[in-house]
Motif scaffolding. Sequence first.
Motif, mmCIF file in Angstrom:
data_model
loop_
_atom_site.group_PDB
_atom_site.id
_atom_site.type_symbol
_atom_site.label_atom_id
_atom_site.label_comp_id
_atom_site.label_asym_id
_atom_site.label_seq_id
_atom_site.Cartn_x
_atom_site.Cartn_y
_atom_site.Cartn_z
ATOM 1 N N ASP A 83 35.846 46.990 48.171
ATOM 2 C CA ASP A 83 35.527 48.381 47.867
ATOM 3 C C ASP A 83 35.918 49.288 49.028
ATOM 4 O O ASP A 83 36.382 50.419 48.813
ATOM 5 N N GLN A 85 34.204 55.702 46.348
ATOM 6 C CA GLN A 85 34.350 54.268 46.550
ATOM 7 C C GLN A 85 34.152 53.539 45.226
ATOM 8 O O GLN A 85 33.038 53.350 44.776
ATOM 9 N N ASP A 108 31.000 44.506 50.978
ATOM 10 C CA ASP A 108 31.991 45.003 50.026
ATOM 11 C C ASP A 108 33.341 45.387 50.645
ATOM 12 O O ASP A 108 33.775 46.531 50.564
#
Length: 83
Positions: A37, A3, A34
């Motif tokens: 991400d 990631q 996130d």
Amino acid sequence: RVQPALGETLAVSAMLIHPVIGGAAWLVQKVLRDPVDQVFAFEYSVTGKWADPQVVKLNANRDINKEIEKDLAEKAKAGEIKP
């Protein structure tokens, strides 16, 4: 799980250009755990010996939009965000 940390970089970059927008982007990034991400994350299964590892990409057919919708629904149900 691989990631890359792109969300923080994008939020900080936006903050340098426009502090209010960058701050909002950073806050959204943190509240939603996130999401940028998550879009670029990949999961792998690694088995075998060091000399001959077997790497298999998992969740190759995942629908990231459904995952984000599910995550937002869970957060709204838990009261973490407004629906």
